[in-house]
Design an enzyme around this catalytic site. Structure first.
Site, PDB file in Angstrom:
ATOM      1  CG  ASP A 183      -1.991  -1.084   1.127  1.00 14.45           C
ATOM      2  OD1 ASP A 183      -1.995  -1.850   0.151  1.00 14.45           O
ATOM      3  OD2 ASP A 183      -2.796  -1.182   2.068  1.00 14.45           O
ATOM      4  CB  VAL A 186      -3.673  -0.972   9.638  1.00 10.45           C
ATOM      5  CG1 VAL A 186      -5.033  -1.308   9.002  1.00 10.45           C
ATOM      6  CG2 VAL A 186      -3.901  -0.079  10.854  1.00 10.45           C
ATOM      7  CB  CYS A 187      -2.370  -2.616   5.237  1.00  8.28           C
ATOM      8  SG  CYS A 187      -3.932  -1.738   5.002  1.00  8.28           S
ATOM      9  CB  THR A 216       0.039   1.835   8.743  1.00  5.55           C
ATOM     10  OG1 THR A 216      -1.185   1.145   9.057  1.00  5.55           O
ATOM     11  CG2 THR A 216      -0.280   3.140   8.030  1.00  5.55           C
ATOM     12  CB  THR A 217       3.860  -1.098  11.164  1.00  9.15           C
ATOM     13  OG1 THR A 217       4.724  -0.141  10.582  1.00  9.15           O
ATOM     14  CG2 THR A 217       4.643  -2.325  11.580  1.00  9.15           C
ATOM     15  CE  LYS A 230      -3.800  -4.215   0.848  1.00 10.81           C
ATOM     16  NZ  LYS A 230      -4.518  -3.463   1.879  1.00 10.81           N
TER      17      LYS A 230
END
Length: 211
Positions: free
Chosen positions: A4, A136-137, A133-134, A104
């Site tokens: 992302d 979350v995604c 982000t670390t 996605k």
């Protein structure tokens, strides 16, 4: 996997900035992500980039997701919609024609995508994760991968969060219970490992096990 690294997350005009976070913190990892990608290509690895966003017609957006956008002040915007400039990978990220793009909707990269099929087609069993982000995604994708029995390495300084405490906690979480979500390493360590692999593997594309 480079997760992302899109304008909506890393640019001053993107979704992340609209929420009040500093996107420069996220942009700071792009050079390390590029270093990793370059080293992996030399060693014969497959580079996967993910992009998160809804369909342009919003047909895949549930009422709950519409409500969340409104709550975050994003109603009527083009944030995180496919086909919009914010959806595209940032120009600072090195993307080669041989790389794979996975689009996605969810935070995880396996949910409602063909990622697992792509990995299987290449015989891939090991994943290296970077991006944003670390907590979350990146972490959602990591957990999905571990549940599918992929062996995972998270690159601590090639991931970023808008919250330093969240980043630190997410990295620490990887190592609990003797590495329940795999292992953690720095960009320098991973690049050195790939460079060593490239020197001792000729040709690397003939390896029976790919990363």
């Amino acid at each position: 996997m480079a997760i992302d690294l899109q304008h909506d997350f890393v640019s001053a005009q993107g979704y992340f900035a609209k929420l009040g976070y500093d996107p420069d913190i996220l942009r700071a990892v792009i050079p390390n992500v590029n270093r990793l990608s370059k080293a992996m290509r030399r060693a014969g690895g497959l580079i996967v980039h993910t992009r998160q966003g809804y369909r342009a017609d919003k047909a895949d957006m549930t009422p709950y997701e519409v409500w969340r956008r409104e709550r975050n002040g994003l109603a009527g915007t083009q944030v995180m919609l496919r086909g919009q400039p914010g959806f595209e990978i940032d120009s600072g990220v090195n993307v080669e024609p041989t790389d794979v793009l996975i689009d996605k909707t969810a935070n995880g990269s396996f949910t409602h995508t063909d990622l697992e099929h792509v990995l299987g087609a290449h015989g891939i069993t090991h994943l290296i994760l970077a991006g944003v982000t670390t907590e979350v995604c990146v972490h959602t994708t990591l957990r999905e991968a571990c549940d599918r029995n992929y062996q995972c390495l998270t690159v601590s300084d090639a991931c970023a969060s808008g919250d330093a405490d969240m980043h630190k906690a997410a990295i620490r979480m990887v190592t609990v219970e003797n590495g329940i979500f795999g292992v953690v390493a720095t960009t320098d360590a991973v690049v050195a490992g790939f460079d060593n692999l490239a020197k001792n593997c000729d040709p690397c594309q003939d390896r029976t096990e790919k990363t």
